[in-house]
Write an enzyme that holds these catalytic residues in place. Structure first.
Site: not given
Length: 309
Positions: A33, A37, A64, A67
């Protein structure tokens, strides 16, 4: 790459200023991420830091979906992605204002509004409303009462829900019960045109070969509404559509009464920007709205447009 204690502090505080400095990966989920995030905070012992997305992927981690760490490196693209994620998460449980968003992302309200609208084609308020509309539709199927669905979707009152969904919530829940829809048809060279309107505006425009089948489809779509043919009331709207098909009116400007997600609105606005007589592929539309990998979603949005003409 910053020291690990600094990077961990950035993760804890969701510091978007470090989004271009590194990514962090979580061993327990196999996902990496951005520091900003908003997903659930991982345990420190499960976190590994990487300077690039490529390094994280080489180590076996997946990006992810919340994000989108592999999104374009343009800071504005990253910022808009984060704002959308925040609205998606909080729209149904909190009151979101421009002031709220400006404080959350440390921006002036003017800059946030202008940047968001330039990227998305709609304002943060319109995006929030679209998120609540979708939640409202889902809650109507599950909630015991309409009032429960309204408040579960984040609307503050029945009148607000009515204003933003286009029809009375109780009517919407019952398939349009209580709504009145009038329609008219005409024969053209490409086929039969059907135009249908509520008191708020055009809710459906169709083109086909079988008039009876088109009318039946209208009844199926609005199965609980009162539907009648009314050539007089629809005369002006139908004539405008016919002139558009004939090429005499390049752009139609009729009031509409349709439901749409924020993404659908972006796609449909992009379609309206295509010069008359020209064509675009789904991929070209996806690129035009800033989502180059969303060609399939663009196709679905085009197919779901009730007033495509």
């Amino acid at each position: 790459m910053p020291a690990e204690d600094i990077m961990w502090q950035a993760v804890i505080s969701n510091d978007h200023t470090y989004d271009r400095e590194f990514v962090y990966a979580v061993q327990s989920t196999g996902i990496f991420c951005r520091p900003s995030c908003k997903s659930r905070r991982p345990l420190r012992q499960n976190v590994t830091f990487f300077s690039t997305c490529a390094e994280a992927e080489q180590a076996g981690y997946r990006p992810c979906k919340r994000c989108t760490p592999k999104a374009a490196t343009d800071p504005q693209v990253n910022l808009i992605s984060q704002i959308c994620a925040y609205i998606d998460t909080h729209a149904t449980t909190e009151k979101i204002t421009l002031h709220t968003l400006a404080n959350e992302f440390h921006l002036s309200r003017y800059h946030l509004q202008r940047t968001f609208k330039a990227a998305m084609g709609i304002s943060p308020h319109q995006y929030t409303t679209a998120v609540r509309n979708n939640a409202f539709k889902n809650h109507l199927k599950e909630s015991t009462t309409v009032t429960e669905a309204i408040y579960n979707a984040g609307f503050e009152s029945t009148s607000t829900a009515y204003k933003n969904t286009g029809i009375q919530p109780a009517s919407y829940r019952k398939g349009g019960a209580g709504a009145t829809i009038r329609y008219s048809t005409a024969q053209t060279d490409p086929g039969i045109v059907l135009v249908a309107m509520t008191k708020r505006g055009v809710c459906s425009v169709g083109l086909g070969d079988d008039r009876d089948a088109m009318i039946a489809a209208l009844h199926e779509e609005f199965h609980a509404a009162e539907i009648t043919e009314d050539k007089d009331m629809l005369a002006d709207a139908l004539e405008t559509v016919l002139q558009h098909i004939a090429g005499d009116v390049p752009h139609i400007d009729l009031p509409l009464d349709i439901q749409a997600t924020a993404f659908q609105k972006r796609v449909w606005e992009a379609l309206r920007d295509i010069p008359y007589g020209e064509t675009r592929t789904y991929g070209e539309i996806a690129a035009a709205i800033g989502s180059p990998k969303a060609a399939r979603a663009v196709g679905n949005a085009c197919a779901s447009n009730p007033v495509a003409l």
